[in-house]
Design an enzyme around this catalytic site. Structure first.
Site, PDB file in Angstrom:
ATOM      1  N   HIS A 193       5.329  -2.401  -6.411  1.00 49.03           N
ATOM      2  CA  HIS A 193       6.374  -2.048  -7.361  1.00 49.03           C
ATOM      3  C   HIS A 193       6.277  -2.799  -8.677  1.00 49.03           C
ATOM      4  O   HIS A 193       6.514  -2.250  -9.743  1.00 49.03           O
ATOM      5  CB  HIS A 193       7.751  -2.242  -6.727  1.00 49.03           C
ATOM      6  N   ARG A 300      -1.654  11.068  -3.844  1.00 50.62           N
ATOM      7  CA  ARG A 300      -1.285  10.114  -2.794  1.00 50.62           C
ATOM      8  C   ARG A 300       0.227  10.200  -2.602  1.00 50.62           C
ATOM      9  O   ARG A 300       0.960  10.400  -3.572  1.00 50.62           O
ATOM     10  CB  ARG A 300      -1.702   8.705  -3.202  1.00 50.62           C
ATOM     11  N   ARG A 336      -2.438  14.570  -0.154  1.00 49.82           N
ATOM     12  CA  ARG A 336      -2.837  13.840   1.052  1.00 49.82           C
ATOM     13  C   ARG A 336      -1.582  13.399   1.795  1.00 49.82           C
ATOM     14  O   ARG A 336      -0.686  12.797   1.208  1.00 49.82           O
ATOM     15  CB  ARG A 336      -3.662  12.609   0.680  1.00 49.82           C
ATOM     16  N   GLU A 435     -13.825  10.419   5.645  1.00 52.67           N
ATOM     17  CA  GLU A 435     -13.948   9.025   5.204  1.00 52.67           C
ATOM     18  C   GLU A 435     -14.425   8.074   6.288  1.00 52.67           C
ATOM     19  O   GLU A 435     -14.352   6.870   6.131  1.00 52.67           O
ATOM     20  CB  GLU A 435     -12.636   8.530   4.581  1.00 52.67           C
ATOM     21  N   ASN A 458     -14.324   5.754  -1.000  1.00 53.07           N
ATOM     22  CA  ASN A 458     -13.899   4.357  -0.882  1.00 53.07           C
ATOM     23  C   ASN A 458     -13.940   3.875   0.562  1.00 53.07           C
ATOM     24  O   ASN A 458     -14.515   2.843   0.875  1.00 53.07           O
ATOM     25  CB  ASN A 458     -12.476   4.170  -1.413  1.00 53.07           C
ATOM     26  N   ASP A 459     -13.314   4.652   1.444  1.00 51.36           N
ATOM     27  CA  ASP A 459     -13.314   4.258   2.853  1.00 51.36           C
ATOM     28  C   ASP A 459     -14.634   4.570   3.531  1.00 51.36           C
ATOM     29  O   ASP A 459     -15.072   3.841   4.410  1.00 51.36           O
ATOM     30  CB  ASP A 459     -12.157   4.936   3.598  1.00 51.36           C
ATOM     31  N   ARG A 469     -13.516  -3.597   1.903  1.00 46.10           N
ATOM     32  CA  ARG A 469     -13.569  -3.475   0.444  1.00 46.10           C
ATOM     33  C   ARG A 469     -12.554  -4.360  -0.262  1.00 46.10           C
ATOM     34  O   ARG A 469     -12.560  -4.471  -1.472  1.00 46.10           O
ATOM     35  CB  ARG A 469     -13.406  -2.024   0.021  1.00 46.10           C
ATOM     36  N   CYS A 506     -13.501  12.504  -3.903  1.00 40.11           N
ATOM     37  CA  CYS A 506     -12.338  11.953  -4.589  1.00 40.11           C
ATOM     38  C   CYS A 506     -12.305  10.428  -4.588  1.00 40.11           C
ATOM     39  O   CYS A 506     -11.272   9.834  -4.793  1.00 40.11           O
ATOM     40  CB  CYS A 506     -11.052  12.505  -3.987  1.00 40.11           C
TER      41      CYS A 506
END
Lengths: 595, 94
Positions: A193, A300, A336, A435, A458-459, A469, A506
């Site tokens: 946040h 997301r 997603r 992924e 990424n994953d 990562r 992506c």
């Protein structure tokens, strides 16, 4: 000698400044007892610390009221009342007297007890208030131990780069943000946040630097690059030259990118590419469209749950998804479903600590186990299909069975919507985020049950190479150009083509010119990147040729190392693109340009 | 010689959207602290001292939940009236 550290750039901009270290944290308290005669002295020490902390908090409250309004000022009221509460004060004094503890130790004991008590409630509203308790814990202990104020604000004479372990929104509002040029933290994510707050304030920030609080010293000179996620401590002459060059280059680049937003993403030899945006928040949709996004390749949805106290309801989700769909009336919006677990935890779900959270209860596994969380999302998504090409994408699927379970749930929700006369488009698409190596290797089976694949690099890189990562020590091993990763992506692309379903990429690497070139060569014609990178990657695509890419990839597929893969790609790109503009990004070491 | 007071009680529903989170809890504790009576507040079987922020926060009273106040002391009636009114008005947050 300058010190360079890479984390995640979460708020754009490059700045120079002086380090301002925030030592926000619970200080070490040595275990010790006092002599009988010293007990009252410790009681006095505690009472004085309480008074001093009260004065600190009252000062903060009036500052916040002035700056942000009376209501915001009252966020300090709970801590002030805790300082008057017998549960805190009287009990601490009791511990000092009965156990002959030092003031610091007695207070620490009492706070730990209270924390444990609150933790046991498992109630999100109570857990949320642990922040206030920690706030008090840190402040009061500093006072007892005679340590300086842990939150000394920067002074106006030195434009500060704030370095902290992590921040909270209330800490951000506490500072005069005009004095803060940049922020670097050990922890934090794009969706924290305070990060969202900082982004909206336009302050460059780099998070996930792990040990920056240990490396940086108060008053040290530094350069912070929120675009590539880098901080340089004690920059030397050359660093500064590069810094100034990059600022200039960025300016020119941004002008170019604005011009490009209106042009089509087509390769030099005429292959159109679907260029979509990755969004963390629905509110970014407008900016993505203005940057030329042809829809959303990855919306997301964790923003709906992380940091929240209650389950997001269907209505709220429907409104958010619908708003994004309506921003892109002629393009796909791929949403997603909740990707929780790993490093993302909502407060209302009790997620026990795990030994290996990234191999644990996360993503689709959580969704399937928590229908109260998942079903409203599916319903909201189905309803959003009435307003555009809204597609549903499932994260971290490994087994056909997982897809079948979701299909069954969707069927039930569709029937319910039909009964209730609520509109949706039954022709929507359900796709999978590929992924894990398992999903890539078993793509043939998964393709029978999916309408599209999106490769989450990424994953996929993390799981294929067994490299966390988020661990900065392993940053050198985290390489999306590893031949094993390349082969898996090649396999997924081939299977998707054979099955006649769309395949896109992506992950971060799609925003990398070498990555884009690689995907062109694998006949992947749909890329989705963080929206600020859209213009840049479009420029790259327009300079490249699919034919060159295919040839380069054919050679890269036989490579024996990541460096060989990179060499093949660089050679394939040849003179069509000036790669020096990208040096230093993505931890990518470029070989000397071929002559 | 101390006076003997009866236990007075009153219930009220939490109406504000966010429930008794930090700021309302603080407002409640402050208001309770102005009375001489002993005041407790109870939700779902958990009973805490209404003058203790630590206690009131533990209640985690959400919108729609019911708070039951009990007070013993010289100004018990007045305390109950003030506190239930504060909750009923949504702590003047919205």
């Amino acid at each position: 000698m300058s010190i360079v550290r890479d984390g995640f750039g979460v708020s754009e901009g490059i700045v120079e400044g002086t380090i301002h270290l925030l030592n926000w944290g619970v200080p070490e308290v040595a275990h010790s007892r006092v002599e009988e005669g010293q007990v009252e002295e410790e009681v006095g020490r505690f009472q004085q610390a309480v008074e001093e902390t009260r004065a600190d908090l009252e000062r903060l409250r009036s500052q916040a009221s002035e700056r942000l309004g009376a209501l915001e000022g009252r966020i300090f009221d709970p801590q002030l009342l805790m300082l008057e509460d017998a549960e805190v004060v009287d009990r601490t004094i009791e511990y000092i007297r009965e156990n002959r503890l030092t003031a610091a130790q007695a207070f620490e004991w009492r706070i730990l007890e209270l924390q444990a008590q609150w933790n046991r409630t498992f109630n999100p509203m109570v857990l949320d208030r642990l922040n206030d308790l920690e706030d008090l814990h840190v402040r009061l202990l500093h006072r007892i131990l005679g340590l300086p104020d842990p939150l000394t604000p920067p002074t106006p004479d030195a434009p500060a780069i704030l370095v902290a372990h992590n921040l909270t929104p209330s800490m951000v509002v506490q500072f005069d943000t005009g004095l803060i040029r940049g922020i670097a933290t050990d922890r934090g994510t794009r969706t924290s946040h305070w990060v969202i707050l900082v982004r909206s304030l336009g302050i460059p920030a780099v998070v996930g630097l792990d040990t920056i609080t240990q490396l940086a010293r108060q008053g040290q000179e530094a350069i912070l690059d929120g675009r590539i996620g880098r901080i340089i401590l004690e920059p030397d002459q050359q660093d500064r030259r590069i810094f100034r060059g990059r600022v200039l280059q960025l300016k020119e680049w941004e002008e170019e990118v604005r011009r490009l937003a209106t042009l089509e993403p087509v390769t030099k030899d005429g292959q159109p590419i679907a260029l979509r945006a990755n969004l963390d928040l629905p509110s970014e949709a407008g900016a993505a469209r203005d940057h030329g996004a042809q829809g959303v390749g990855l919306l997301r949805t964790e923003f709906l749950v992380v940091g929240r106290k209650t389950l997001p309801d269907e209505e709220e989700q429907y409104r958010e998804y619908r708003a994004v769909a309506e921003t892109f009336p002629t393009y796909a919006v791929v949403v997603r479903t909740f990707d929780l677990g790993g490093d993302k935890f909502p407060m209302f779900l009790h997620m026990p600590p795990e030994e290996n959270p990234f191999l644990g209860w996360r993503a689709i596994r959580v969704c399937l186990d928590e229908p109260e969380l998942f079903r409203p999302q599916l319903r909201a998504l189905l309803r959003a299909t009435a307003h555009g090409d809204v597609r549903i994408m499932l994260p971290m699927v490994n087994n056909v069975d997982e897809v079948l379970q979701v299909r069954a749930m969707l069927k039930e929700e569709e029937d319910r919507l039909s009964e209730q006369g609520i509109p949706f488009n039954s022709g929507y698409k359900l796709g999978l985020l590929i992924e894990t190596p398992a999903a890539a290797l078993d793509a043939v089976a998964l393709a029978r049950h999916a309408d599209f694949f999106s490769i989450g690099t990424n994953d996929l890189v993390q799981y294929t190479l067994a490299v966390d990562r988020t661990n900065s020590r392993l940053a050198g091993l985290y390489n999306p150009f590893h031949p094993a990763v390349l082969r898996l992506i090649h396999q997924v692309a081939r299977v998707a083509r054979a099955a006649g379903i769309e395949v896109s990429v992506c992950g971060e690497v799609a925003a990398n010119p070498l990555g884009a070139f690689l995907f062109l060569g694998l006949d992947i014609h749909s890329l989705s990147v963080a929206w600020p990178a859209l213009g840049e990657i479009k420029k790259v695509i327009r300079e490249l040729r699919v034919e060159d890419a295919r040839k380069a990839v054919a050679r890269a597929l036989a490579a024996g190392s990541a460096q060989e893969v990179v060499d093949c790609l660089v050679e394939g790109i040849g003179n069509s693109l000036d790669l020096s503009a990208f040096a230093g990004r993505w931890n990518l070491r470029l070989p000397p340009r071929p002559r | 010689m101390s006076e003997v007071h009866q236990v007075k009680a009153a219930s009220v529903e939490v109406v504000n959207r966010a429930g008794v989170h930090a700021r309302p809890a603080a407002a409640l504790v402050k208001a309770a602290g102005r009375f001489r009576s002993e005041i407790h507040v109870e939700k779902d079987g958990l009973r805490v001292n209404a003058k203790s922020i630590m206690g009131v926060l533990m209640l985690a009273a959400e919108q729609g939940s019911t708070l039951r106040f009990t007070a013993v002391g010289p100004d018990a009636e007045e305390a109950l009236a003030t506190l239930t009114e504060l909750v009923r008005r949504g702590f003047e947050e919205e």
